[in-house]
Design a protein around this motif. Structure first.
Motif, PDB file in Angstrom:
ATOM      1  N   GLY A  79      31.903   0.916  39.695  1.00 32.37           N
ATOM      2  CA  GLY A  79      30.937   1.610  39.081  1.00 32.37           C
ATOM      3  C   GLY A  79      29.778   1.069  38.407  1.00 32.37           C
ATOM      4  O   GLY A  79      28.703   1.561  38.443  1.00 32.37           O
ATOM      5  N   GLU A  80      30.108  -0.321  38.054  1.00 27.41           N
ATOM      6  CA  GLU A  80      28.583  -0.937  37.656  1.00 27.41           C
ATOM      7  C   GLU A  80      27.875  -1.791  38.666  1.00 27.41           C
ATOM      8  O   GLU A  80      26.914  -1.925  38.763  1.00 27.41           O
ATOM      9  N   VAL A  81      28.643  -2.139  39.669  1.00 19.35           N
ATOM     10  CA  VAL A  81      28.139  -3.005  40.653  1.00 19.35           C
ATOM     11  C   VAL A  81      27.506  -2.104  41.598  1.00 19.35           C
ATOM     12  O   VAL A  81      26.240  -2.455  42.385  1.00 19.35           O
ATOM     13  N   ALA A  82      27.819  -0.748  42.071  1.00 11.69           N
ATOM     14  CA  ALA A  82      27.156   0.153  42.734  1.00 11.69           C
ATOM     15  C   ALA A  82      25.538   0.261  42.458  1.00 11.69           C
ATOM     16  O   ALA A  82      24.635   0.094  43.546  1.00 11.69           O
ATOM     17  N   PRO A  83      25.366   0.665  41.082  1.00 12.24           N
ATOM     18  CA  PRO A  83      23.846   0.579  40.857  1.00 12.24           C
ATOM     19  C   PRO A  83      23.083  -0.453  40.930  1.00 12.24           C
ATOM     20  O   PRO A  83      21.876  -0.509  41.124  1.00 12.24           O
ATOM     21  N   MET A  84      23.683  -1.986  40.583  1.00  9.09           N
ATOM     22  CA  MET A  84      23.241  -2.923  40.728  1.00  9.09           C
ATOM     23  C   MET A  84      22.524  -3.221  42.231  1.00  9.09           C
ATOM     24  O   MET A  84      21.630  -3.706  42.295  1.00  9.09           O
ATOM     25  N   TYR A  94      21.647  -9.799  35.598  1.00  8.99           N
ATOM     26  CA  TYR A  94      22.518 -10.328  36.598  1.00  8.99           C
ATOM     27  C   TYR A  94      21.926  -9.093  37.868  1.00  8.99           C
ATOM     28  O   TYR A  94      21.848  -9.586  38.936  1.00  8.99           O
ATOM     29  N   ARG A  95      21.701  -7.990  37.533  1.00  4.95           N
ATOM     30  CA  ARG A  95      20.915  -7.159  38.533  1.00  4.95           C
ATOM     31  C   ARG A  95      19.753  -7.652  39.373  1.00  4.95           C
ATOM     32  O   ARG A  95      19.527  -7.436  40.318  1.00  4.95           O
ATOM     33  N   ILE A  96      18.888  -7.798  38.159  1.00  5.57           N
ATOM     34  CA  ILE A  96      17.622  -8.568  38.766  1.00  5.57           C
ATOM     35  C   ILE A  96      17.756  -9.718  39.482  1.00  5.57           C
ATOM     36  O   ILE A  96      17.230  -9.900  40.493  1.00  5.57           O
ATOM     37  N   ALA A  97      18.675 -10.690  39.193  1.00  2.00           N
ATOM     38  CA  ALA A  97      18.938 -12.081  39.661  1.00  2.00           C
ATOM     39  C   ALA A  97      19.311 -11.849  41.330  1.00  2.00           C
ATOM     40  O   ALA A  97      18.893 -12.302  42.156  1.00  2.00           O
ATOM     41  N   THR A  98      20.317 -10.716  41.269  1.00  2.00           N
ATOM     42  CA  THR A  98      21.126 -10.663  42.434  1.00  2.00           C
ATOM     43  C   THR A  98      19.929 -10.016  43.482  1.00  2.00           C
ATOM     44  O   THR A  98      20.054 -10.734  44.691  1.00  2.00           O
ATOM     45  N   ASN A  99      19.229  -9.139  43.085  1.00  2.00           N
ATOM     46  CA  ASN A  99      18.282  -8.583  44.029  1.00  2.00           C
ATOM     47  C   ASN A  99      17.389  -9.378  44.329  1.00  2.00           C
ATOM     48  O   ASN A  99      16.791  -9.652  45.629  1.00  2.00           O
ATOM     49  N   ARG A 100      16.913 -10.465  43.374  1.00  2.00           N
ATOM     50  CA  ARG A 100      15.839 -11.403  43.761  1.00  2.00           C
ATOM     51  C   ARG A 100      16.273 -12.397  44.925  1.00  2.00           C
ATOM     52  O   ARG A 100      15.705 -12.855  45.945  1.00  2.00           O
ATOM     53  N   CYS A 101      17.553 -12.590  44.640  1.00  2.00           N
ATOM     54  CA  CYS A 101      18.419 -13.591  45.796  1.00  2.00           C
ATOM     55  C   CYS A 101      18.478 -12.686  47.202  1.00  2.00           C
ATOM     56  O   CYS A 101      18.124 -13.460  48.230  1.00  2.00           O
ATOM     57  N   LEU A 102      18.635 -11.438  47.135  1.00  2.00           N
ATOM     58  CA  LEU A 102      18.846 -10.757  48.285  1.00  2.00           C
ATOM     59  C   LEU A 102      17.261 -10.655  48.951  1.00  2.00           C
ATOM     60  O   LEU A 102      17.262 -10.832  50.200  1.00  2.00           O
ATOM     61  N   ASN A 103      16.401 -10.412  47.946  1.00  2.00           N
ATOM     62  CA  ASN A 103      15.007 -10.416  48.614  1.00  2.00           C
ATOM     63  C   ASN A 103      14.567 -11.732  49.148  1.00  2.00           C
ATOM     64  O   ASN A 103      14.073 -11.627  50.347  1.00  2.00           O
ATOM     65  N   ALA A 104      14.975 -12.762  48.710  1.00  2.00           N
ATOM     66  CA  ALA A 104      14.548 -14.074  49.288  1.00  2.00           C
ATOM     67  C   ALA A 104      15.214 -14.272  50.485  1.00  2.00           C
ATOM     68  O   ALA A 104      14.641 -15.102  51.407  1.00  2.00           O
ATOM     69  N   LEU A 105      16.575 -13.938  50.513  1.00  2.00           N
ATOM     70  CA  LEU A 105      17.229 -14.270  51.920  1.00  2.00           C
ATOM     71  C   LEU A 105      16.617 -13.285  52.806  1.00  2.00           C
ATOM     72  O   LEU A 105      16.535 -13.762  54.119  1.00  2.00           O
ATOM     73  N   ARG A 106      16.217 -12.032  52.542  1.00  2.00           N
ATOM     74  CA  ARG A 106      15.474 -11.239  53.664  1.00  2.00           C
ATOM     75  C   ARG A 106      14.149 -11.576  53.807  1.00  2.00           C
ATOM     76  O   ARG A 106      13.945 -11.623  55.183  1.00  2.00           O
ATOM     77  N   ASP A 107      13.601 -11.764  52.902  1.00  2.00           N
ATOM     78  CA  ASP A 107      11.884 -12.087  53.108  1.00  2.00           C
ATOM     79  C   ASP A 107      11.725 -13.557  53.809  1.00  2.00           C
ATOM     80  O   ASP A 107      10.847 -13.808  54.540  1.00  2.00           O
ATOM     81  N   ARG A 108      12.294 -14.516  53.240  1.00  2.00           N
ATOM     82  CA  ARG A 108      12.023 -15.867  53.691  1.00  2.00           C
ATOM     83  C   ARG A 108      12.875 -16.277  54.829  1.00  2.00           C
ATOM     84  O   ARG A 108      12.543 -17.221  55.622  1.00  2.00           O
TER      85      ARG A 108
END
Length: 311
Positions: free
Chosen positions: A158-163, A60-74
């Motif tokens: 506490g789990e979402v913050a490092p994600m 979930y951490r990887i998928a979430t950050n890939r979504c955020l990257n896609a929104l930021r980069d594209r």
């Protein structure tokens, strides 16, 4: 972990990860692309998985950050505005989430809804409805990610913050702002719908189907709530209120009649809501018309979303 074990684990969670990406992106097409990138990144980075969180949380951490990257980069890819074959009435307003796409209920099968943590605020059904997904698109990407991870999936702060590479205090701030925006939009979209497949839902859908097919505008008026709305992604046109909706439907029906067309509706379900695949029919020939998703409130119709592309 071996490749075979990893692939088996991913297969068990692929559908829920796809739903997650869809919520954040609002587009099934984009969600499928980003999920493929995320799973490839996970496989390449598997040796670095240290086991401090569960493998599911890591994905979930990887998928979430890939979504955020896609929104930021594209950036947000705005689809071209389609040109209607007739002159529509002046819209009540122009929508700002024209990239929104529906999510077929068939893809929700085997997605677990009992793995959500105790922090979850939304039921699995609420968290896939079009009004909720559309509201998420009006948040900043990090606000949307925090709300989905905490309030939909039930991960603790506490789990979402490092994600999201931040602190629990920062997550609290993101959540506070996100919750206010989402609840305002969900309240405006309508109240509580009848249970899926229930007699009340079937009754409203049957009434609508018969009235729409027969251009029975008096019955359609009786089915609409006072604050009903009609949207039509990827076109930005939105019609709010009974008079505006009926004006659009009359204009559309008049165009079909002038072309010798009638519309055939085939029932389906999208986003946990009753829906129809439409086809234009003339002289035995058919062509796709798009998708129509109904938003119900009690025994009335509070919203119609017409997806003008054949998804």
């Amino acid at each position: 972990m071996t490749q075979v074990t990893f692939e088996a684990f991913v297969a068990a969670h692929r559908r829920e990860l796809l739903v997650h990406c869809y919520r954040l992106l609002g587009s099934l097409t984009d969600a499928e692309d980003v999920l493929q990138e995320a799973l490839l990144a996970a496989w390449r980075g598997l040796d670095g998985f240290e086991g401090r969180a569960s493998l599911r949380s890591w994905l979930y951490r990887i998928a979430t950050n890939r979504c955020l990257n896609a929104l930021r980069d594209r950036g947000r890819r705005i689809p071209p505005e389609p040109q209607p074959p007739f002159q529509p009435p002046e819209p009540s307003r122009r929508g700002d989430v024209t990239w929104l796409q529906p999510y077929p209920d068939a893809l929700l099968e085997r997605v677990p809804d009992d793995d959500r943590g105790p922090e979850a605020r939304y039921t699995a059904r609420e968290a896939i409805e079009l009004a909720f997904v559309a509201a998420l698109q009006r948040l900043t990407p990090r606000q949307a990610a925090a709300l989905v991870l905490c309030d939909v999936l039930g991960y603790p702060l506490g789990e979402v913050a490092p994600m999201l590479d931040t602190t629990p205090t920062a997550i609290k701030g993101l959540l506070q702002r996100a919750r206010g925006v989402v609840e305002r939009h969900r309240s405006a979209a309508g109240g509580t719908p009848p249970a899926p497949g229930s007699a009340p839902e079937r009754h409203v859908v049957e009434q609508f189907t018969e009235a729409f097919a027969g251009d029975d505008f008096d019955t359609l008026v009786s089915l609409l709530t006072d604050k009903a709305w009609l949207a039509m992604p990827p076109a930005p046109h939105e019609y709010h209120g009974v008079a505006a909706i009926i004006s659009f439907l009359r204009t559309s029906a008049a165009w079909r009649a002038s072309q010798g067309l009638h519309m055939r509706l085939s029932p389906t379900r999208m986003n946990g809501q009753p829906a129809f695949a439409s086809r234009f029919v003339r002289d035995g020939f058919e062509r796709p018309g798009g998708l129509m998703v109904l938003t119900l409130t009690g025994d009335r119709l509070s919203g119609m979303t017409l997806f003008l592309h054949d998804i």
